[in-house]
Structures are given as C-alpha cells and as structure tokens.
Design an enzyme around this catalytic site. Structure first.
Site, PDB file in Angstrom:
ATOM      1  N   ASP A 226      68.399  -6.779 -70.912  1.00 43.81           N
ATOM      2  CA  ASP A 226      68.899  -7.657 -69.860  1.00 43.81           C
ATOM      3  C   ASP A 226      70.407  -7.849 -70.006  1.00 43.81           C
ATOM      4  O   ASP A 226      71.113  -6.959 -70.487  1.00 43.81           O
ATOM      5  CB  ASP A 226      68.151  -8.998 -69.930  1.00 43.81           C
ATOM      6  N   HIS A 259      70.660 -14.856 -66.967  1.00 43.29           N
ATOM      7  CA  HIS A 259      69.408 -14.230 -66.530  1.00 43.29           C
ATOM      8  C   HIS A 259      68.514 -13.885 -67.718  1.00 43.29           C
ATOM      9  O   HIS A 259      67.324 -14.235 -67.742  1.00 43.29           O
ATOM     10  CB  HIS A 259      69.728 -12.978 -65.713  1.00 43.29           C
ATOM     11  N   SER A 418      61.757 -11.251 -61.563  1.00 43.25           N
ATOM     12  CA  SER A 418      62.356 -11.347 -62.903  1.00 43.25           C
ATOM     13  C   SER A 418      61.698 -12.444 -63.708  1.00 43.25           C
ATOM     14  O   SER A 418      61.629 -12.369 -64.941  1.00 43.25           O
ATOM     15  CB  SER A 418      63.860 -11.650 -62.791  1.00 43.25           C
TER      16      SER A 418
END
Length: 509
Positions: A226, A259, A418
């Site tokens: 990520d 994220h 996600s």
C-alpha cells in the site's frame, strides 16, 4: 580507454542513424515512455546475471561496432556494487535493477534512451518477451480532502486527526473484551463497530458484540502492499513494522498518506481490527498521493515473496489497489502477481470502485487471488463496487471507521472495496493456522464455505451472493470434526469463478 570528443560524438550520431534505420524494419512497436524508463520482461528460464552483459554487448552488435575495446566498456557498465544492485550505465541502455519473483517472473528495470531501439531489442533477443513503460500509475485512493465524492473519506464534524478519539480512549479493545459464555476459547468485543459485528453474525445486528478467538491471528504475518502505515499508532500495540519501501526510508515518508494505515487497522487493530494479534508488515509501493511506478510495485511484490519464505505457511498479502486491465503495464503486473500466488502466497485484493466488471481490473481479475466486493450496513452491494464472476466474496466496505495518520490515536471513516478486502484478510488470519492444508486454495475454499449466503441486496449479475463471516461462535453441527478435510465439490450450475472444494470444521466453533 580514452575517446576524443569529436570522435565520440560521431559514434553517437552513427548509433542514432543505425538504430533509426533498424527500427523502420521492425514489426514490433512497444509503447514509448516519456522519461525513457522501461520494464524489460524476460522469459522465466533466463539467467539474469548472464543475460545483462549479453544484452549490453548485443545492443552494440545491433548498432554497429563503433566503439573500440568494447570488453573494457562492458566491464565498467555491468559492475555490481556491494549491495548487488545493477547501477552502472552504458549508452544507450542503462540497467537499474532486476526482478525475479519465485523463478516464474523475471524482468529488468532499465533506461532506454532511444525509442527506436525497442522493437529491435524485441526482435534480436530471444530472452525478451516484452518491453513496457515503467510508468507512474495514479491509484484512486480515499483521502481526507475528497469529501464531496461518496467514495472518499467521511468523518464526523470533529477533527479527524484529534487525539483521544480512539476507543473511547481505552488502551485496547481486548482489555474491554470479555470471555464468551458459550465458547470459552473466544472473546467478545462489546460496542464493536458495525462492520466487525456484521462479520460475526448470520443476520445483521449492529448492537451485537464482535466475537473472535483468543488467539486472534497470533503468529500470522500480514503484508500490506500500500502507501505506508502509521506503525506507532496505539491501536497496533507495536505489532506493525516497516518491512520495505520503494518510496523512501525516512519515517515521515513511510507513514504514508493514511490509506495503508486505515487498511491495516481493519486487519489487525485492537479496537477496529478483525484479527487483533496479527503481525502487520508495511510494504510501501505508493507515495502518499497514491502514485507508484511499475518498478515500485514489482520490487514490493518481489520483497514480499522472499520475506514470506522465512515464515512458511503463515503469511497473507492484502492489496487494496488496482489498475484497469487495459493499462500498458497491467499484463506485466498481473504476471508478477500470478508468480507470487503460485509460489504459495494467499493474496486477497479489492475488486475496485469503478462500478464495472472486476475481471477488467488488475489484480482483481487474476484467477489466483481472492477478490472482495463491498457492502453497506444494510447488506446492500455498494453501487460503486466492481462486480462479476471474478468476485469471490463481499464484505463490509461503506462508512468503516479505522486508524489513520496525524496522531497516534487518529481515526477516519472511509468507504470502498479497499476497506472490504482487509475484513477478509483478517478472517483469513483467524483461520489460517487451524487449516491442515494452509495453501491459498484451501484457505480461499474455507473463506467461501464459511460465508453467509444470499443476503446481499441489489447484487449484480454473475456475482456471488456471499458475505464474509468468521464462523467463530457458530454452534457445532453433528457432522463437524476437529480437522479440515477435503471433500469432492458438489456440482452446481452457477458461474462462480472460485468454488469451494474444501470445507473446514474448527475445534473452536
């Protein structure tokens, strides 16, 4: 060896003329990179160490013998430094790095200064199977600024970065958890987030506790590929490490844009996580703005494959990212993912957020991964979720609260596939060590067989109707055993991509 300036310039001019001439006869026309960076993909049988000097010498065979004493030149150009990285240059080709993913995928990161060489290289070298631009890919990741778009971060009027927002400020969810009276080997997290309660109930009950095993994934290693992780967040309780970064080694860079932290919190945070004792390893391949090059992703996948071999059959990969399959780099990335998966790594991925066929997304469309769509609190398929036969399961992915950047207690609420994929990765961590056969195939079959069937509303055509379920507190059935056994799959007429050929019965049920 010395060159007279004018003679050397003449050589380069001759090189250019010859290469332009040879390129006009080539039938191959690879896409051109604006910054001259390329990934040269090789046959899996290629000996990379031997091929590189042959490549550099062969380039000069292509353009003519215009430089004397080429042996001395190549010796300097192919010199390996102490870290074994390939960094010396020759003109017009420079080799930066090599990739070897489990012996099944091999490639070079290069700079090719003459676009006209690309077709000739494909024709001249049997070892080369493709040349693609090492392009910078912009991944559409949730971020705090994008509040107007449904798919992006949502938060309460309170400052999302405010300290003390986490856990009604407790030290850990496990301290507030209690023993489950119906199963002494499990714990209950009261007042759990809706998404955690949902994956432990057959019917939606937002007030239900989250039930999970005492081991809670202990000993399992999760690689989060990520944009980095806020590893010092209190919710992780020291179980996160920075394993690899293709972006930078300083702490500010490796924290990333949030994220990866949010994803990691869903997998293994003590308050917001499914598997509260897992070890999480950050594999940073994206910048905090969601950008990453092809070579960054390849180097990250390669590092994971090598590191996971030290933790045999105890590793899982989460990839909450993807690109359209029509992108120039998509096929190369897909082949690298295939090599990693076939090497024995379970890879769980997000289906994508473009409201389109997940089979048209990489890696979601790869048949060797486990692809996750997103649903909301009412078990309705998120209208932005990708769908179709390449989806293996659905999990909560709308308005999910988890850990974030900006402080050691910071949280954020975000939406998208996600967020759905790490729920399934967490469940996989809970059950991995209980499987007699911890292969990707067996693990994926168990996840499928555990799932709650036919509860997803507004599901799309050719998409399985399965909601992720951890099966921890479900009463035993008379035909259950304490081991995982393979059974012959029943014949079905549906079009699911991933059918369950293995069923698992746990002693912790």
């Amino acid at each position: 060896m010395y060159f007279k300036p004018l003679s050397f310039l003449f050589c380069l001019f001759s090189i250019t003329l010859f290469v332009n001439a040879t390129s006009n006869t080539s039938d191959h026309h690879p896409a051109v990179s604006k910054d001259q960076r390329y990934i040269v993909q090789l046959k899996p049988t290629t000996d990379i160490e031997n091929f590189i000097p042959n490549l550099l010498k062969g380039i000069f065979d292509l353009i003519g013998d215009v430089i004397d004493d080429i042996g001395d030149f190549l010796e300097d150009a192919t010199h390996l430094d102490d870290s074994k990285k390939l960094a010396k240059r020759t003109n017009p080709v420079q080799v930066f790095d090599s990739f070897d993913i489990d012996g099944s995928f091999k490639a070079l990161s290069t700079r090719i200064e003459k676009d006209s060489l690309l077709g000739s290289m494909l024709s001249h070298f049997d070892e080369i199977v493709g040349i693609i631009p090492d392009e910078v890919i912009k991944f559409d990741l949730p971020k705090p600024q994008s509040l107007r778009r449904r798919y992006y971060m949502r938060h309460t009027p309170d400052n999302v970065y405010a300290e003390g927002k986490l856990v009604k400020n407790s030290s850990s969810a496990q301290e507030s958890s209690t023993k489950n009276a119906t199963n002494p080997h499990t714990l209950q997290q009261k007042n759990a987030p809706w998404n955690l309660a949902r994956i432990t109930q057959r019917k939606p009950d937002p007030k239900a506790p989250y039930v999970y095993p005492e081991s809670s994934g202990e000993g399992v290693r999760i690689y989060v590929i990520d944009d980095g992780v806020n590893k010092d967040h209190k919710d992780f309780d020291g179980r996160v490490s920075w394993g690899f970064s293709a972006i930078g080694n300083d702490s500010t860079t490796q924290i990333g844009g949030g994220h990866g932290t949010h994803v990691s919190g869903i997998i293994g945070g003590q308050e917001y996580g499914v598997a509260k004792n897992v070890t999480i390893v950050s594999v940073q391949v994206l910048k905090k703005n969601g950008e990453g090059s092809v070579s960054s992703l390849l180097s990250g996948v390669q590092w994971v494959v090598k590191d996971a071999k030290k933790h045999a059959k105890k590793s899982i990969v989460n990839m909450s990212l993807g690109i359209p399959s029509i992108a120039p780099s998509a096929d190369t990335l897909d082949q690298a993912i295939t090599a990693a998966a076939k090497g024995g790594l379970p890879i769980i991925v997000a289906s994508g957020n473009s409201a389109s066929d997940a089979c048209e997304v990489v890696p979601a469309g790869n048949p060797n991964v486990y692809t996750v769509a997103a649903s909301d609190k009412t078990d309705t398929l998120d209208p932005r979720s990708c769908y179709g036969k390449c989806v293996a399961i659905t999990a909560p992915g709308v308005n999910v609260e988890s850990d974030y950047i900006g402080g050691n207690n910071a949280t954020a609420t975000m939406s998208g596939t996600s967020m759905a994929a790490p729920h399934v990765t967490g469940i996989a961590a809970l059950i991995l060590q209980d499987l007699d056969d911890p292969s990707p195939k067996s693990l994926f079959a168990a996840l499928t067989s555990f799932a709650t069937k036919n509860v997803i509303k507004e599901n799309r055509p050719h998409t399985v109707n399965l909601l992720a379920f951890n099966k921890v507190d479900e009463p035993k059935k008379s035909n259950q055993t304490t081991t995982t056994t393979k059974k012959q799959p029943k014949k079905k007429s549906d079009s699911k991509k991933k059918s369950s050929s293995n069923k698992k019965s746990s002693s912790k049920d």
